[in-house]
Design a protein around this motif. Structure first.
Motif, mmCIF file in Angstrom:
data_model
loop_
_atom_site.group_PDB
_atom_site.id
_atom_site.type_symbol
_atom_site.label_atom_id
_atom_site.label_comp_id
_atom_site.label_asym_id
_atom_site.label_seq_id
_atom_site.Cartn_x
_atom_site.Cartn_y
_atom_site.Cartn_z
ATOM 1 N N UNK A 49 54.972 41.314 48.068
ATOM 2 C CA UNK A 49 54.307 40.017 47.949
ATOM 3 C C UNK A 49 53.718 39.930 46.539
ATOM 4 N N UNK A 50 54.320 39.118 45.682
ATOM 5 C CA UNK A 50 53.887 39.037 44.288
ATOM 6 C C UNK A 50 52.428 38.623 44.161
ATOM 7 N N UNK A 51 51.969 37.727 45.040
ATOM 8 C CA UNK A 51 50.580 37.268 44.984
ATOM 9 C C UNK A 51 49.616 38.408 45.299
ATOM 10 N N UNK A 52 49.979 39.261 46.267
ATOM 11 C CA UNK A 52 49.120 40.397 46.610
ATOM 12 C C UNK A 52 49.050 41.399 45.468
ATOM 13 N N UNK A 53 50.165 41.605 44.788
ATOM 14 C CA UNK A 53 50.158 42.508 43.636
ATOM 15 C C UNK A 53 49.217 41.996 42.556
ATOM 16 N N UNK A 54 49.284 40.690 42.259
ATOM 17 C CA UNK A 54 48.391 40.115 41.252
ATOM 18 C C UNK A 54 46.932 40.189 41.684
ATOM 19 N N UNK A 55 46.674 39.933 42.968
ATOM 20 C CA UNK A 55 45.310 39.968 43.480
ATOM 21 C C UNK A 55 44.718 41.371 43.371
ATOM 22 N N UNK A 60 40.698 44.984 40.314
ATOM 23 C CA UNK A 60 40.303 46.220 39.644
ATOM 24 C C UNK A 60 39.535 45.957 38.361
ATOM 25 N N UNK A 61 39.682 44.749 37.818
ATOM 26 C CA UNK A 61 39.068 44.478 36.533
ATOM 27 C C UNK A 61 39.767 45.187 35.394
ATOM 28 N N UNK A 62 41.009 45.625 35.646
ATOM 29 C CA UNK A 62 41.743 46.402 34.650
ATOM 30 C C UNK A 62 42.364 45.529 33.573
ATOM 31 N N UNK A 63 42.221 44.225 33.701
ATOM 32 C CA UNK A 63 42.824 43.350 32.708
ATOM 33 C C UNK A 63 44.214 42.907 33.134
ATOM 34 N N UNK A 64 44.970 42.428 32.182
ATOM 35 C CA UNK A 64 46.282 41.848 32.474
ATOM 36 C C UNK A 64 47.358 42.919 32.557
ATOM 37 N N UNK A 65 47.288 43.771 33.594
ATOM 38 C CA UNK A 65 48.340 44.761 33.767
ATOM 39 C C UNK A 65 49.553 44.093 34.389
ATOM 40 N N UNK A 66 50.747 44.573 34.097
ATOM 41 C CA UNK A 66 51.951 43.964 34.672
ATOM 42 C C UNK A 66 51.965 44.094 36.193
ATOM 43 N N UNK A 67 52.475 43.093 36.864
ATOM 44 C CA UNK A 67 52.670 43.137 38.310
ATOM 45 C C UNK A 67 54.078 42.653 38.610
ATOM 46 N N UNK A 68 54.586 43.015 39.793
ATOM 47 C CA UNK A 68 55.919 42.598 40.166
ATOM 48 C C UNK A 68 56.255 42.990 41.575
#
Length: 380
Positions: A49-55, A60-68
């Motif tokens: 679920x792409x939305x869950x990965x982004x959420x 985490x507050x880790x910034x703009x880490x890649x998700x997919x």
């Protein structure tokens, strides 16, 4: 197969870059551990679920880490050194195969795989790839448990170890619908701990499953299992997930009896030992890290990748803990005593039949003594 597992190490030079695969409830525990560790940095999050990965990444507050949605698609942008797999058990095989195929070591949630043949396939694949696959048996990382194991070495010949586990959690979701919720989802923790405490392996088991009339689980949520361990030791497990009131800790309540005394641990802070005067033994080795739980498993994974030291939970060793669970389930299902060597032989044959050529050839070499010869068993 002989000798200890060998795997590629990661040279020093900044924190280890890890991609988390799976963004469910357990992912939050691992993400916190990654955040708190100076030795790792989050490189990306994958979920179907792409939305869950982004959420999960945003939380985490880790910034703009890649998700997919797939590890293979994310890897070029994330540039990971390793993968943490916190997917559901049925996804452990494909996710771990994908990671190993990309040349990435894996730290996975228990169980190693949904079935014993699948776990054997992953052991073979990790060996051929020369990459570490470690299962995070997080309950081993407890200071009182390490002290309990140290005192066990002072009790002489051991006779019986018992675990009592009584709780009444209302999880909802997949656990409520499982056929064997206690054995499949929880019992692997004490079974794995028993192997480590006793420095012994399972020989056979007789198990009964049952449920009280008020159970809210579809499958049997209580069980009693008696394992014969090497050296003639007995390990007795009694547990229930439908027992409100006077609940044990999540680690359970433990008692060990030996020729020179006994040791009792309440699963928390209380450790009581009564041993014969003057009886001493060299302390048993504990974890390489003082960190607890998920953080402890993560720290040992990093240590292993930096040094080449075989960690607790390395797949070849961890298979025997999963085998204890599957043997207990089979014993309860068939209403008979189950021998671990017979179970492993059957699982190995199934793994060979399901594996491609190189993996199958390696698995066939493990049949030389009629039993899976797990390198580095019991002790790291």
């Amino acid at each position: 197969m002989s000798g200890r597992p060998a795997f590629a190490t990661v040279p020093p030079g900044g924190p280890l870059r890890v991609v988390l695969v799976g963004a469910g409830v357990m992912a939050r525990y691992w993400l916190r551990a990654v955040q708190d560790s100076p030795d790792v940095v989050l490189a990306g999050v994958v979920d179907i679920d792409a939305a869950e990965a982004r959420k999960a990444a945003e939380e985490t507050g880790a910034g703009a880490v890649p998700t997919g949605t797939t590890l293979t698609a994310l890897a070029p942008a994330a540039r990971p050194d390793a993968v943490i797999d916190v997917t559901v058990p049925v996804a452990h095989l494909p996710v771990t195969l994908e990671a190993l195929g990309l040349g990435l070591p894996v730290l996975g949630e228990k169980p190693a795989a949904a079935t014993l043949p699948e776990a054997l396939r992953l052991a073979a694949t990790a060996g051929l790839a020369g990459r570490l696959f470690m299962v995070g048996q997080t309950r081993r990382y407890h200071p009182q448990l390490s002290a309990f194991r140290e005192h066990a070495g002072r009790l002489g010949r051991l006779a019986v170890l018992t675990t009592e586990f009584f709780r009444a959690p209302r999880f909802g979701g997949f656990r409520d619908a499982m056929d064997h919720p206690l054995l499949l989802d929880m019992a692997i923790h004490p079974f794995d701990t028993a192997r480590w405490l006793l420095a012994a392996e399972p020989v056979s088991v007789r198990c009964e499953e049952y449920s009280p009339s008020w159970s809210w689980y579809a499958g049997d949520a209580a069980a009693t299992a008696v394992f014969e361990m090497t050296g003639g030791i007995r390990y007795v497990y009694t547990g229930s997930w439908c027992s409100p009131g006077l609940e044990t800790s999540w680690n359970g309540r433990w008692r060990l009896s030996g020729e020179h005394g006994s040791a009792v641990w309440d699963g928390g802070r209380a450790l009581d030992v009564a041993a014969a005067a003057g009886r001493q033994a060299a302390p048993a080795p504990g974890p390489v890290t003082a960190a607890r739980g998920v953080a402890g498993a993560l720290a040992e994974f990093v240590h292993a990748l930096r040094t080449g030291t075989v960690p607790m939970g390395e797949i070849h060793d961890n298979i025997m803990s999963l085998a204890m669970v599957m043997a207990a389930v089979e014993s309860a299902r068939a209403d008979r005593r189950v021998r671990l060597d017979e179970l492993l032989d059957t699982a190995l044959a199934e793994a060979i039949a399901a594996s491609p050529g190189p993996e199958a050839d390696l698995l066939r070499s493990w049949r030389t003594d009629g039993r899976f010869p797990a390198a580095g068993r019991v002790t790291p």
